[in-house]
Scaffold this motif. Structure first.
Motif, mmCIF file in Angstrom:
data_model
loop_
_atom_site.group_PDB
_atom_site.id
_atom_site.type_symbol
_atom_site.label_atom_id
_atom_site.label_comp_id
_atom_site.label_asym_id
_atom_site.label_seq_id
_atom_site.Cartn_x
_atom_site.Cartn_y
_atom_site.Cartn_z
ATOM 1 N N ASP A 60 35.825 39.269 32.791
ATOM 2 C CA ASP A 60 34.888 39.191 33.588
ATOM 3 C C ASP A 60 33.449 39.781 33.081
ATOM 4 O O ASP A 60 33.560 40.847 32.996
ATOM 5 C CB ASP A 60 35.082 39.562 34.988
ATOM 6 C CG ASP A 60 33.989 39.047 35.993
ATOM 7 O OD1 ASP A 60 33.028 38.200 35.526
ATOM 8 O OD2 ASP A 60 34.213 39.333 37.238
ATOM 9 N N LEU A 63 29.811 40.823 36.956
ATOM 10 C CA LEU A 63 29.983 41.239 38.134
ATOM 11 C C LEU A 63 29.305 42.316 38.453
ATOM 12 O O LEU A 63 28.993 43.268 37.691
ATOM 13 C CB LEU A 63 31.591 41.448 38.313
ATOM 14 C CG LEU A 63 31.960 42.665 37.590
ATOM 15 C CD1 LEU A 63 33.396 42.772 38.102
ATOM 16 C CD2 LEU A 63 32.201 42.660 36.018
ATOM 17 N N CYS A 83 36.435 48.802 39.586
ATOM 18 C CA CYS A 83 36.913 48.140 38.314
ATOM 19 C C CYS A 83 38.324 47.688 38.657
ATOM 20 O O CYS A 83 39.194 46.848 38.187
ATOM 21 C CB CYS A 83 36.754 48.744 37.236
ATOM 22 S SG CYS A 83 35.013 48.677 36.542
ATOM 23 N N HIS A 86 39.487 44.802 40.716
ATOM 24 C CA HIS A 86 39.445 43.572 40.067
ATOM 25 C C HIS A 86 40.715 43.616 38.967
ATOM 26 O O HIS A 86 41.246 42.540 38.793
ATOM 27 C CB HIS A 86 38.084 43.677 39.209
ATOM 28 C CG HIS A 86 36.864 43.137 40.008
ATOM 29 N ND1 HIS A 86 36.751 41.739 40.423
ATOM 30 C CD2 HIS A 86 36.010 43.836 40.519
ATOM 31 C CE1 HIS A 86 35.356 41.850 40.960
ATOM 32 N NE2 HIS A 86 35.151 43.054 41.200
ATOM 33 N N THR A 91 41.996 40.813 36.140
ATOM 34 C CA THR A 91 40.763 41.271 35.031
ATOM 35 C C THR A 91 41.192 42.451 34.514
ATOM 36 O O THR A 91 40.889 43.510 34.848
ATOM 37 C CB THR A 91 39.487 41.515 36.080
ATOM 38 O OG1 THR A 91 39.333 40.164 36.594
ATOM 39 C CG2 THR A 91 38.418 41.755 35.031
ATOM 40 N N THR A 93 39.365 43.152 31.306
ATOM 41 C CA THR A 93 38.221 43.526 30.618
ATOM 42 C C THR A 93 36.808 43.162 31.489
ATOM 43 O O THR A 93 36.681 41.904 31.934
ATOM 44 C CB THR A 93 38.031 42.919 29.435
ATOM 45 O OG1 THR A 93 39.205 43.089 28.599
ATOM 46 C CG2 THR A 93 36.855 43.291 28.542
ATOM 47 N N LEU A 94 35.907 44.024 31.517
ATOM 48 C CA LEU A 94 34.893 43.729 32.412
ATOM 49 C C LEU A 94 33.453 44.193 31.959
ATOM 50 O O LEU A 94 33.611 45.383 31.139
ATOM 51 C CB LEU A 94 35.157 43.861 33.807
ATOM 52 C CG LEU A 94 35.978 45.161 34.354
ATOM 53 C CD1 LEU A 94 35.187 46.251 34.223
ATOM 54 C CD2 LEU A 94 36.259 45.093 35.934
ATOM 55 N N CYS A 123 41.949 49.161 33.245
ATOM 56 C CA CYS A 123 41.549 47.799 32.534
ATOM 57 C C CYS A 123 40.307 48.549 31.554
ATOM 58 O O CYS A 123 40.110 49.720 31.432
ATOM 59 C CB CYS A 123 40.531 47.058 33.608
ATOM 60 S SG CYS A 123 39.368 48.067 34.641
ATOM 61 N N ILE A 278 32.500 33.412 35.590
ATOM 62 C CA ILE A 278 32.283 35.076 36.222
ATOM 63 C C ILE A 278 32.438 34.711 37.700
ATOM 64 O O ILE A 278 32.207 33.975 38.229
ATOM 65 C CB ILE A 278 30.773 34.900 35.594
ATOM 66 C CG1 ILE A 278 29.861 34.035 36.375
ATOM 67 C CG2 ILE A 278 30.615 34.859 34.157
ATOM 68 C CD1 ILE A 278 28.459 34.376 36.386
ATOM 69 N N THR A 324 37.409 36.986 42.920
ATOM 70 C CA THR A 324 38.094 37.740 41.840
ATOM 71 C C THR A 324 38.478 36.562 40.777
ATOM 72 O O THR A 324 38.467 35.578 40.983
ATOM 73 C CB THR A 324 39.325 38.486 42.289
ATOM 74 O OG1 THR A 324 40.178 37.685 43.058
ATOM 75 C CG2 THR A 324 39.023 39.726 43.057
ATOM 76 N N MET A 325 38.853 37.429 39.545
ATOM 77 C CA MET A 325 39.015 36.128 38.471
ATOM 78 C C MET A 325 40.087 35.051 38.821
ATOM 79 O O MET A 325 40.079 33.801 38.318
ATOM 80 C CB MET A 325 39.068 36.773 37.143
ATOM 81 C CG MET A 325 37.903 37.240 36.603
ATOM 82 S SD MET A 325 36.577 36.042 36.089
ATOM 83 C CE MET A 325 37.271 35.389 34.666
#
Length: 399
Positions: A60, A63, A83, A86, A91, A93-94, A123, A278, A324-325
């Protein structure tokens, strides 16, 4: 530690591969098998995936918060908690993303995210995405009009120099004076320049492409569209994004910002390798905060949670999502009729490439980080692995 996840249906960029397996060691994928693998090595820790789908961890790149946390005024520990919320939805990687705000507040946020990167293991915090302050007042949306500014080297260098290796994306309106020079500066630094909250016409977007801009921020939201002057029509940011292969586009597929027909149109025009899903998530994403909750954001803007989306108090515009993703992936499959493997590509490989992370994020392949999401037939997240460690639902992978 050497690990294996076996008996999974691999989601690859070109289709589904049943009876697959993935080996990893020290947080990195070492082998991917499209058929029953050889016998495990002695000492290898094996997990039976029970036929679940295995996808790369979601990426993502845009965010603003989650789990009840707003990133703009959060401590490093709070950034980590947001984080982690998520991460529980796949997720791995963000890029925590700023709002247009006074420079000191933006710098404080960058410092908090940088510190959170060091303490977060649920993450990968891969850096930050700066949305603003160089945005159009005519397309400001939930961005504070009082915090907008014209691009100037002194200001942009101050922001970018705070974390030179950590600022991965920056959004700006290319029609503003100084924006083309900003695009060149971002390109020279290896930072993705994205057209954001812009009133630019088509020709200005193409000029921006020649000056380093390669991406469109949340297409259709905060974007100019075809408009008429006297009897003549002129394209805008949306038309440039849909038509021109030079641009990738970010899409908020929460089922609120864009109806199914527009999701289908964007996919038809761009394809999976040009679309980054996204969340544009605000504080309520990944939480049990109910409808009716309100928040004055760190930039001073009021928002309200209503009908599963964040709105401005006058209900005339959305302020962000609470998605959320995993929800975005489900929506692209169920609302836009996109093949599962393309929906996953839009949530993994494409945003990883846009953010400059394609060397080790976004794919199930040897040499890539062991970021893995296990999904059931309804595309609900059952387990999440981040860099070789179960961070959510690991027991769910042991039927």
């Amino acid at each position: 530690m050497r690990i294996r996840i076996e008996n999974v249906t691999l989601i690859t960029p070109t289709g589904l591969v049943p009876h697959g397996a993935i080996d990893a060691e020290n947080g990195v994928i070492t082998a991917v098998y499209g058929a029953p693998p050889p016998a495990p090595d002695a000492g290898m820790l094996c997990t039976d995936g029970a036929g679940l789908y295995a996808a790369p961890g979601f990426v993502d790149i845009h965010l603003h918060g989650g789990g009840g946390v707003e990133f703009m005024n959060a401590t490093p520990g709070q950034v980590r908690a947001g984080c982690a919320a998520h991460a529980r939805h796949g997720t791995t990687t963000l890029l925590p993303t700023t709002l247009a705000a006074p420079p000191e507040l933006t710098l404080s946020m960058i410092r908090a995210v940088r510190a959170a990167q060091e303490i977060t293991n649920e993450c990968t915090i891969a850096g930050v995405h700066l949305e603003g302050p160089f945005l159009s007042p005519a397309q400001s949306g939930a961005q504070s009009p009082d915090a907008l500014a014209l691009p100037a080297p002194g200001l942009w260098n101050r922001l970018l120099d705070e974390w030179p290796e950590g600022v991965r994306m920056m959004g700006a309106a290319p029609e503003l004076p100084g924006a083309m020079a900003l695009g060149e500066a971002l390109r020279a630094r290896g930072i993705t320049a994205t057209i954001a909250h812009a009133e630019a016409d088509y020709n200005t977007c193409m000029d921006a492409a020649a000056h380093g801009f390669t991406d469109i921020t949340h297409i259709y939201s905060g974007c100019s569209m075809v408009h008429r002057k006297n009897g003549y029509r002129f394209g805008g940011v949306v038309e440039a994004g849909l038509l021109e292969d030079t641009f990738t586009v970010q899409v908020i597929a929460d089922g609120k910002h864009l109806p199914p027909e527009l999701l289908r149109l964007i996919y038809k025009c761009k394809g999976a390798d040009k679309i980054s899903l996204i969340t544009d998530a605000l504080f309520a994403a990944g939480s049990d905060i109910p409808d009716g909750a309100t928040l004055r954001q760190a930039n001073g803007m009021e928002t309200v949670l209503e009908d599963g989306v964040m709105k401005l108090p006058d209900r005339q515009a959305f302020a962000g999502s609470v998605a959320t993703m995993d929800r975005l992936v489900r929506n692209m499959v169920n609302l836009a009729n996109v093949p599962l493997w393309d929906a996953v590509t839009m949530a993994t490989a494409t945003p990883a490439r846009v953010a400059g992370l394609a060397a080790h994020k976004g794919k199930l392949a040897p040499g890539f980080d062991a970021d893995i999401v296990l999904l059931d037939a309804a595309l609900q997240v059952k387990a999440v692995m981040a860099r070789g460690k179960w961070v959510h639902g690991g027991s769910a992978a042991h039927p």
